[in-house]
Design an enzyme around this catalytic site. Sequence first.
Site, PDB file in Angstrom:
ATOM      1  N   LEU A  99      -2.496  -1.231  -5.006  1.00 10.48           N
ATOM      2  CA  LEU A  99      -2.959  -0.704  -3.729  1.00 10.48           C
ATOM      3  C   LEU A  99      -3.380   0.745  -3.973  1.00 10.48           C
ATOM      4  O   LEU A  99      -2.686   1.483  -4.678  1.00 10.48           O
ATOM      5  CB  LEU A  99      -1.854  -0.744  -2.668  1.00 10.48           C
ATOM      6  CG  LEU A  99      -1.426  -2.117  -2.146  1.00 10.48           C
ATOM      7  CD1 LEU A  99      -0.319  -1.955  -1.110  1.00 10.48           C
ATOM      8  CD2 LEU A  99      -2.597  -2.866  -1.546  1.00 10.48           C
ATOM      9  N   ASP A 100      -4.517   1.144  -3.406  1.00  9.68           N
ATOM     10  CA  ASP A 100      -4.979   2.513  -3.572  1.00  9.68           C
ATOM     11  C   ASP A 100      -3.914   3.494  -3.092  1.00  9.68           C
ATOM     12  O   ASP A 100      -3.058   3.154  -2.269  1.00  9.68           O
ATOM     13  CB  ASP A 100      -6.263   2.746  -2.776  1.00  9.68           C
ATOM     14  CG  ASP A 100      -7.411   1.877  -3.269  1.00  9.68           C
ATOM     15  OD1 ASP A 100      -7.358   1.419  -4.422  1.00  9.68           O
ATOM     16  OD2 ASP A 100      -8.352   1.658  -2.483  1.00  9.68           O
ATOM     17  N   LYS A 101      -4.018   4.718  -3.563  1.00 12.30           N
ATOM     18  CA  LYS A 101      -3.048   5.745  -3.190  1.00 12.30           C
ATOM     19  C   LYS A 101      -2.943   5.902  -1.680  1.00 12.30           C
ATOM     20  O   LYS A 101      -1.851   6.055  -1.133  1.00 12.30           O
ATOM     21  CB  LYS A 101      -3.434   7.080  -3.832  1.00 12.30           C
ATOM     22  CG  LYS A 101      -2.465   8.216  -3.543  1.00 12.30           C
ATOM     23  CD  LYS A 101      -2.888   9.493  -4.243  1.00 12.30           C
ATOM     24  CE  LYS A 101      -1.919  10.629  -3.930  1.00 12.30           C
ATOM     25  NZ  LYS A 101      -2.305  11.899  -4.600  1.00 12.30           N
ATOM     26  N   HIS A 180     -11.313  -0.748  -4.915  1.00 13.01           N
ATOM     27  CA  HIS A 180     -11.731  -0.197  -3.612  1.00 13.01           C
ATOM     28  C   HIS A 180     -12.578  -1.199  -2.821  1.00 13.01           C
ATOM     29  O   HIS A 180     -13.513  -0.813  -2.107  1.00 13.01           O
ATOM     30  CB  HIS A 180     -12.531   1.084  -3.800  1.00 13.01           C
ATOM     31  CG  HIS A 180     -11.734   2.243  -4.314  1.00 13.01           C
ATOM     32  ND1 HIS A 180     -10.427   2.488  -3.963  1.00 13.01           N
ATOM     33  CD2 HIS A 180     -12.074   3.250  -5.162  1.00 13.01           C
ATOM     34  CE1 HIS A 180      -9.996   3.589  -4.560  1.00 13.01           C
ATOM     35  NE2 HIS A 180     -10.973   4.065  -5.300  1.00 13.01           N
TER      36      HIS A 180
END
Length: 230
Positions: A99-101, A180
Amino acid sequence: MIRLDKALASMGEGTRSQVKQMIKAGLVQVNGVIIRNPDTKIAEDSEILLDGNPVVYQKYVYWMLNKPAGYITATEGSEPVVMDLIDQQVRGVYPVGRLDKDTAGLLLLTNDGPLGHQLLSPKHHVEKEYFVKVKNPVSQQDIETMKAGIKEGEDLFLPAIYHPIDETSGHIILQEGKFHEVKRIFLALDNEVLYLQRIRMKNLVLDPDLKEGQYRPLTEEEIKGLQDQD
């Protein structure tokens, strides 16, 4: 065979140093015999008593984490990582997927490598569902475009299903996990993602009672659903 202290720690009975102290204090029996050496190797099916109570060793463990924004999906690094949220006794697991930051929500932590590979393999088309809030209203044409698949430069995003909640928020369901991806899909639609939260992976749904930063072991039903290859 597995070290006794490692087995107890992996079962959540304490940190490695804590279970070593319990073993040395004579609180642990293996197959009816008190063991005081933490390095003792035991069979995975050994009968273990801790302070008179039976404990069962599990080779694989599975945890659900509600990841907050601001953490990198990694086991270590110079920035805050998701494993910083996990107590020492749960060590040995790793996050399945990324999961992205700045993305929050459901993250599976396990030491089951084969299952992790199965869930991430593109050929299995494992569904991931997200709650998304965007800057501009999502039109019916946008929804149809997502459903048909989107080509952005050299990248092709497979068809995604979008269920609107209101003009600027909804649930989007993907069957792949490109870098993303949700943000790039909406960027291709001249929109911008303001908030993103994963709420489901395959059958595993984010527990609504789990606050951000909290985690819990999966139930047997949840584990079986993840392992089901139908």
